[in-house]
Design a protein around this motif. Sequence first.
Motif, short mmCIF file in Angstrom:
data_model
loop_
_atom_site.label_atom_id
_atom_site.label_comp_id
_atom_site.label_asym_id
_atom_site.label_seq_id
_atom_site.Cartn_x
_atom_site.Cartn_y
_atom_site.Cartn_z
N UNK A 260 -8.77 -8.27 8.13
CA UNK A 260 -9.50 -9.03 9.15
C UNK A 260 -9.11 -8.71 10.63
N UNK A 261 -7.89 -8.68 10.62
CA UNK A 261 -7.45 -8.35 12.12
C UNK A 261 -7.73 -6.89 12.38
N UNK A 262 -7.79 -5.87 11.55
CA UNK A 262 -7.99 -4.38 11.47
C UNK A 262 -9.44 -4.40 11.80
N UNK A 263 -10.40 -5.10 10.93
CA UNK A 263 -11.97 -5.17 11.28
C UNK A 263 -12.61 -5.98 12.17
N UNK A 264 -11.64 -6.75 12.80
CA UNK A 264 -12.47 -7.72 13.84
C UNK A 264 -12.87 -6.85 15.08
N UNK A 265 -14.06 -7.15 15.41
CA UNK A 265 -14.58 -6.77 16.64
C UNK A 265 -14.12 -7.58 17.97
N UNK A 266 -13.55 -8.69 17.90
CA UNK A 266 -13.00 -9.32 18.80
C UNK A 266 -11.88 -10.21 18.34
N UNK A 267 -10.75 -10.06 18.95
CA UNK A 267 -9.52 -11.05 18.92
C UNK A 267 -9.43 -11.93 20.13
N UNK A 268 -9.17 -13.32 19.87
CA UNK A 268 -9.02 -14.09 20.65
C UNK A 268 -7.42 -14.92 20.62
N UNK A 269 -6.55 -14.14 21.38
CA UNK A 269 -5.24 -14.68 20.82
C UNK A 269 -4.73 -15.72 21.96
N UNK A 270 -4.65 -16.92 21.17
CA UNK A 270 -4.11 -18.12 21.91
C UNK A 270 -2.48 -18.24 21.78
N UNK A 271 -1.77 -17.63 23.06
CA UNK A 271 -0.51 -17.56 23.04
C UNK A 271 -0.05 -16.50 22.10
N UNK A 272 1.51 -16.42 21.96
CA UNK A 272 1.86 -15.22 21.16
C UNK A 272 1.71 -13.87 21.96
#
Length: 548
Positions: A260-272
């Motif tokens: 899922x992370x590899x194939x996502x087209x958008x990552x919204x990272x909240x913190x980290x």
Amino acid sequence: MRTGGRTLVDQLELNGVDLAFCLPGESYLPVLDALYDSPIRLVTCRHEQGAANAAEAYGKLTGRPGICLVTRGPGATQAAVGVHTAKQDSSPMILLVGQVPRAFRGREAWQELDYGQVFGGIAKAAWELDSAERIPEHMAEAFSIAVSGRPGPVVLAMPEDVLAEQSDVADGERIDAPRLTPDAAELERLRELLAAADRPLVVVGEGGWTAETSRDVQAFCEANALPVACAFRCQDFVDNRSPSYVGVLGVAMDEAIAARLRDADLVLAIGGRLGEVPTRRYTLLEPPDPRQTLIHVHPDPDELGRVYEPDLPIAATLPECAAALRALDPVMPRWREWAGAARADYERTFEHEPMEGDVDLGEIMAFLRRSLPGDAVQTCGAGNFTVWAHRFAQFTQFGTQACPRSGSMGYGLPAAVAAQLIHPDRVVVCFTGDGDFVMSSPELATAVQYDLPIVVLLVNNGMYATIRMHQERQFPGRVVGTDLENPDFPALAHAYGAHGERVERTDDFEGAFERALTSGKPAVLELPVDPERISPRVRLSDLQKGAA
Ligand SMILES: Cc1ncc(C[n+]2csc(CCOP(=O)(O)OP(=O)(O)O)c2C)c(N)n1
Ligand SMILES: [Mg+2]
């Protein structure tokens, strides 16, 4: 007039400190003496490693700096492991260290260290008090650095003559982290990027998370049908029962969530920080400019663009950002199928292959998942036992997982001590291994001394299994340095004055757990497991055949 020691303790009090962990030293007696009259509860540990890890866990669980007091030289170096974890885990912490008198500085006097140098690369900041007069100023700075931006550890050395010196300096003020709200243009851009996405994934991580942040992020994700994953050992950041929750990006990562992370087209990272573990060694998200559209929210502008170049960096404190996200008009999700499939993948992770031998950790974790109260706190150190403890656990509220994102062994027991002191009425379970437990087992004496009825679940496989697993993969059959011959754990627990049992069969666990809880004492339940099942999905014999 008051001594430097008293001035220092007064600054702790006005900053709301209610608990401090120490291993005493003659180098900071005026501080100890001021604590004699203070409402602050001073908890004496048996090793500085334990005191520092307990303080780190306090910071992680409460969001306020954990306070640790240790003596100079060896005390400080033994506490370094907790400082390192606080740094890697972004937990607020203040380590107060004794120091030689000012007049001896630079002679390499007895146990003298230059703390700025020693902790310069580990702590967020490290320096030394120079006079009693300026203690309120230095303490305000220490609290400010520990809680602002990316929270972290501060080390402050206290020359013994400064602590004895009298002054009439006034108190400082309580320090809280400044709040940073995302601006309207950033939120608008975020909404546009989201509306253009087909396969978005929200990733939540450390850096000032709160219970309110959890509720707001969950509401935002559910309103937008967004799948949300937790970074390593942030599993309590979102209610795992939410239809939006899709799993953890941790060690021994499930292939489905990795995809899922590899194939996502958008990552919204909240913190980290999107660090080595949640990105699977920087492969799922490739620095510096990942394929995925990246929106990175972090309270510290210095963390934005440090490893990854975000398409939209947002410098904001997490509660403020979460509240703003919740207030956004939901977008029309084009990803319901993607999100639903991710949730179904997560639910499948609870299935487990039966374990060889008489004790099945998958079954035991299933029992705990059903029976632990939602506010129970779970702690651990490092080892393959944590893979069961994390994969098969379900967290429903923030502040219930105190585990080292730094991967440090020896953390779980002192963290459980801290958790039970903070929450006397909750169940506190420490997951540990035979190697991990022995590293900090003296803190069982602390648990006994302070009447802390923590329950320690000790997975005994007779080895440092994590290392053995890597060893068998890289150097098949050449087993060296990873076998353990262990003490009689229940007898050891009894010797400390704790409750102790060996659980020989899965079916006996429920009764043993009940007896542990009702014993009213710290309890150690040893779980002897078959070393063949070296990790939930890995058999030792398969490794040896080169098949795993
Ligand atoms: C302070 C520290 N020292 C060494 C390591 C390397 N290490 C990681 S896991 C592990 C083995 C832990 O053994 P045990 O507690 O028995 O757990 P198991 O892997 O056998 O389940 C070791 C040595 C570490 N992570 N932290
Ligand atoms: Mg082991």
